[in-house]
Design a protein around this motif. Sequence first.
Motif, short mmCIF file in Angstrom:
data_model
loop_
_atom_site.label_atom_id
_atom_site.label_comp_id
_atom_site.label_asym_id
_atom_site.label_seq_id
_atom_site.Cartn_x
_atom_site.Cartn_y
_atom_site.Cartn_z
N GLU A 42 3.37 -63.63 32.18
CA GLU A 42 4.21 -63.98 31.03
C GLU A 42 5.08 -62.80 30.60
O GLU A 42 6.26 -62.98 30.30
N SER A 43 4.51 -61.61 30.55
CA SER A 43 5.28 -60.45 30.07
C SER A 43 6.41 -60.08 31.02
O SER A 43 7.43 -59.55 30.58
N LEU A 44 6.26 -60.36 32.31
CA LEU A 44 7.32 -60.07 33.26
C LEU A 44 8.54 -60.97 33.07
O LEU A 44 9.63 -60.65 33.55
N GLN A 45 8.37 -62.07 32.36
CA GLN A 45 9.47 -63.00 32.12
C GLN A 45 10.39 -62.54 30.99
O GLN A 45 11.46 -63.12 30.79
N ILE A 46 9.98 -61.52 30.24
CA ILE A 46 10.74 -61.07 29.08
C ILE A 46 11.45 -59.76 29.43
O ILE A 46 10.79 -58.73 29.64
N PRO A 47 12.79 -59.80 29.48
CA PRO A 47 13.51 -58.57 29.82
C PRO A 47 13.46 -57.55 28.68
O PRO A 47 13.46 -57.91 27.50
N HIS A 48 13.39 -56.28 29.04
CA HIS A 48 13.44 -55.16 28.09
C HIS A 48 12.33 -55.21 27.05
O HIS A 48 12.55 -54.83 25.90
N LEU A 49 11.17 -55.66 27.43
CA LEU A 49 10.04 -55.72 26.51
C LEU A 49 9.54 -54.30 26.25
O LEU A 49 9.21 -53.57 27.17
N MET B 133 6.07 -64.16 22.53
CA MET B 133 4.96 -64.15 23.47
C MET B 133 3.68 -64.36 22.67
O MET B 133 3.36 -63.58 21.79
N ASN B 134 3.00 -65.43 22.96
CA ASN B 134 1.79 -65.77 22.21
C ASN B 134 0.69 -66.16 23.20
O ASN B 134 0.41 -67.33 23.41
N ILE B 135 0.09 -65.15 23.81
CA ILE B 135 -0.95 -65.38 24.81
C ILE B 135 -2.28 -64.99 24.21
O ILE B 135 -2.44 -63.90 23.69
N LYS B 136 -3.24 -65.89 24.27
CA LYS B 136 -4.58 -65.65 23.74
C LYS B 136 -5.60 -65.89 24.84
O LYS B 136 -5.49 -66.85 25.60
N GLN B 137 -6.60 -65.03 24.90
CA GLN B 137 -7.69 -65.21 25.84
C GLN B 137 -8.58 -66.33 25.32
O GLN B 137 -9.02 -66.31 24.17
N GLN B 138 -8.83 -67.33 26.14
CA GLN B 138 -9.68 -68.44 25.77
C GLN B 138 -11.14 -68.00 25.76
O GLN B 138 -11.51 -67.04 26.44
N SER B 139 -11.97 -68.69 25.00
CA SER B 139 -13.38 -68.30 24.87
C SER B 139 -14.12 -68.30 26.21
O SER B 139 -15.03 -67.51 26.41
N ASP B 140 -13.71 -69.16 27.13
CA ASP B 140 -14.37 -69.23 28.43
C ASP B 140 -13.56 -68.57 29.55
O ASP B 140 -13.91 -68.68 30.71
#
Length: 64
Positions: free
Chosen positions: A21-28, A1-8
């Motif tokens: 995105e996090s809901l797509q990963i089981p047993h996180l 999982m590589n989610i970054k908040q964009q500057s804007d």
Amino acid sequence: MNIKQQSDESLWSYLACFSEESLQIPHLMDQVTIIVFIHGFKSGTFNMELCRDYYATLNGLWLW
């Protein structure tokens, strides 16, 4: 999982993308989710406040 908040990108938009995105990963694990969530923020005061405090659970983070 590589989610970054964009500057804007707004905080709400980042939260929506992160949640989706996090809901797509089981047993996180909470600790992994918290680390990825915090490190995805763009630099700023809010990010520094979250990094200063330790959160062991997602519930603790959301109640911050």
